[in-house]
Design an enzyme around this catalytic site. Sequence first.
Site, PDB file in Angstrom:
ATOM      1  N   LYS A   1      38.300  53.467  37.914  1.00 23.85           N
ATOM      2  CA  LYS A   1      38.038  54.087  39.228  1.00 23.85           C
ATOM      3  C   LYS A   1      38.681  55.467  39.217  1.00 23.85           C
ATOM      4  O   LYS A   1      39.570  55.730  38.380  1.00 23.85           O
ATOM      5  CB  LYS A   1      38.624  53.211  40.343  1.00 23.85           C
ATOM      6  CG  LYS A   1      40.111  52.937  40.227  1.00 23.85           C
ATOM      7  CD  LYS A   1      40.590  51.951  41.271  1.00 23.85           C
ATOM      8  CE  LYS A   1      42.072  51.671  41.118  1.00 23.85           C
ATOM      9  NZ  LYS A   1      42.535  50.629  42.020  1.00 23.85           N
TER      10      LYS A   1
ATOM     11  N   ASP B   1      39.517  48.204  35.413  1.00 24.47           N
ATOM     12  CA  ASP B   1      39.967  48.895  36.629  1.00 24.47           C
ATOM     13  C   ASP B   1      39.554  50.368  36.584  1.00 24.47           C
ATOM     14  O   ASP B   1      40.349  51.241  36.905  1.00 24.47           O
ATOM     15  CB  ASP B   1      41.504  48.743  36.744  1.00 24.47           C
ATOM     16  CG  ASP B   1      42.012  49.135  38.126  1.00 24.47           C
ATOM     17  OD1 ASP B   1      43.226  49.389  38.259  1.00 24.47           O
ATOM     18  OD2 ASP B   1      41.183  49.229  39.055  1.00 24.47           O
TER      19      ASP B   1
ATOM     20  N   ASP C   1      46.304  53.989  32.987  1.00 25.34           N
ATOM     21  CA  ASP C   1      46.588  52.784  33.755  1.00 25.34           C
ATOM     22  C   ASP C   1      45.829  51.562  33.260  1.00 25.34           C
ATOM     23  O   ASP C   1      44.873  51.101  33.888  1.00 25.34           O
ATOM     24  CB  ASP C   1      46.237  53.038  35.224  1.00 25.34           C
ATOM     25  CG  ASP C   1      46.894  52.006  36.120  1.00 25.34           C
ATOM     26  OD1 ASP C   1      47.071  52.280  37.309  1.00 25.34           O
ATOM     27  OD2 ASP C   1      47.246  50.933  35.604  1.00 25.34           O
TER      28      ASP C   1
ATOM     29  N   GLY D   1      53.906  56.025  42.047  1.00 22.14           N
ATOM     30  CA  GLY D   1      53.017  54.864  42.067  1.00 22.14           C
ATOM     31  C   GLY D   1      53.716  53.798  42.891  1.00 22.14           C
ATOM     32  O   GLY D   1      54.753  54.029  43.507  1.00 22.14           O
ATOM     33  N   LYS D   2      53.136  52.600  42.842  1.00 21.19           N
ATOM     34  CA  LYS D   2      53.650  51.484  43.648  1.00 21.19           C
ATOM     35  C   LYS D   2      55.042  51.067  43.159  1.00 21.19           C
ATOM     36  O   LYS D   2      55.918  50.700  43.927  1.00 21.19           O
ATOM     37  CB  LYS D   2      52.666  50.312  43.521  1.00 21.19           C
ATOM     38  CG  LYS D   2      52.971  49.124  44.427  1.00 21.19           C
ATOM     39  CD  LYS D   2      51.740  48.237  44.634  1.00 21.19           C
ATOM     40  CE  LYS D   2      52.112  46.991  45.407  1.00 21.19           C
ATOM     41  NZ  LYS D   2      52.092  45.786  44.543  1.00 21.19           N
TER      42      LYS D   2
ATOM     43  N   THR E   1      34.143  26.362  16.601  1.00 23.23           N
ATOM     44  CA  THR E   1      32.867  26.994  16.303  1.00 23.23           C
ATOM     45  C   THR E   1      32.135  27.391  17.582  1.00 23.23           C
ATOM     46  O   THR E   1      32.358  26.806  18.637  1.00 23.23           O
ATOM     47  CB  THR E   1      31.947  26.025  15.519  1.00 23.23           C
ATOM     48  OG1 THR E   1      30.645  26.614  15.476  1.00 23.23           O
ATOM     49  CG2 THR E   1      31.858  24.684  16.232  1.00 23.23           C
TER      50      THR E   1
ATOM     51  N   ASN F   1      42.345  56.080  38.524  1.00 26.77           N
ATOM     52  CA  ASN F   1      42.913  55.791  37.190  1.00 26.77           C
ATOM     53  C   ASN F   1      42.422  56.764  36.139  1.00 26.77           C
ATOM     54  O   ASN F   1      42.546  56.492  34.943  1.00 26.77           O
ATOM     55  CB  ASN F   1      42.567  54.361  36.774  1.00 26.77           C
ATOM     56  CG  ASN F   1      43.360  53.354  37.571  1.00 26.77           C
ATOM     57  OD1 ASN F   1      44.387  53.691  38.162  1.00 26.77           O
ATOM     58  ND2 ASN F   1      42.885  52.127  37.626  1.00 26.77           N
TER      59      ASN F   1
HETATM   60 MG   LIG Z   1      46.369  52.444  38.889  1.00 26.79          MG
END
Ligand SMILES: [Mg+2]
Length: 273
Positions: free
Chosen positions: A139, A137, A155, A23-24, A172, A142
Amino acid sequence: VSGAEKKRWTLNDFDIGKPLGRGKFGHVYLAREKRSNHIVALKVLFKSQLQQSQVEHQLRREVEIQSHLRHPNILRLYGYFYDQKRVYLILEYAAKGELYKELQKCKYFSERRAATYVASLARALIYCHGKHVIHRDIKPENLLIGAQGELKIADFGWSVHTFNRRRTMCGTLDYLPPEMVESVEHDASVDIWSLGVLCYEFLYGVPPFEAKEHSDTYRRIVQVDLKFPLKPIVSSAAKDLISQSINGSHQFSIEILKYVDNDIRLKSMTKPM
Ligand SMILES: [Mg+2]
Ligand SMILES: O=C(O)c1cc(-c2cccc(F)c2)nc2ccccc12
């Protein structure tokens, strides 16, 4: 499994296997917990990268949220630990990998397969929304596939806990206008919109508002410029579900998903062509 939650994990608790993906912020490895021989996916994130991208709070929230969710269509987060340089997430291993690769391979899915995935996603989202959690997210990237072909939402990096901020914020609800009160539902239905977008992409192989330039995609979304290609042929029930999820009033599309649970709508989608 409460013991596992309290246990302080270390890298020595695991035999590390092959890399599953990157991953990133780091890589994911197949791993086996030595005592139980339990196979897991170990996501290794570099602290330096997390600090650079200022996503530390997002990661803590992701861990907090996902570790408390228990649903067959939500990837389990069993625990986490960290050392000097890295944070490690102990995740459920989804043996059949990433759904987007499967979609790329088959170009698009049959109605039966799409309906099965959409029904599982809908159940998972109804479960999350019931706990005031929205994913935000949803998609193909994921979504993972378990050993029996079942879909798993992964994710939760963008998920939030929408526990009625309105009431805590101002005591309230009585004096709030509809858009303020409705917005909690509104938040939850961002996932419902994404479910419609995903259903379209499962059936046509491309997302509904795709365009060359980002600005064009943006315009198509805000104008809800939803068009159905002539090919592949898709049942009107499927188009109906997609447009109600994307066009329909938010509350209405949530109502639809409640019916999805007995598969009323999806049976019509999965009638053999
Ligand atoms: Mg992801
Ligand atoms: O050195 C730390 O205390 C540290 C802890 C965590 C962390 C703590 C709990 C859950 C979680 F997911 C991550 N994330 C980090 C990210 C960047 C730099 C340092 C840290």
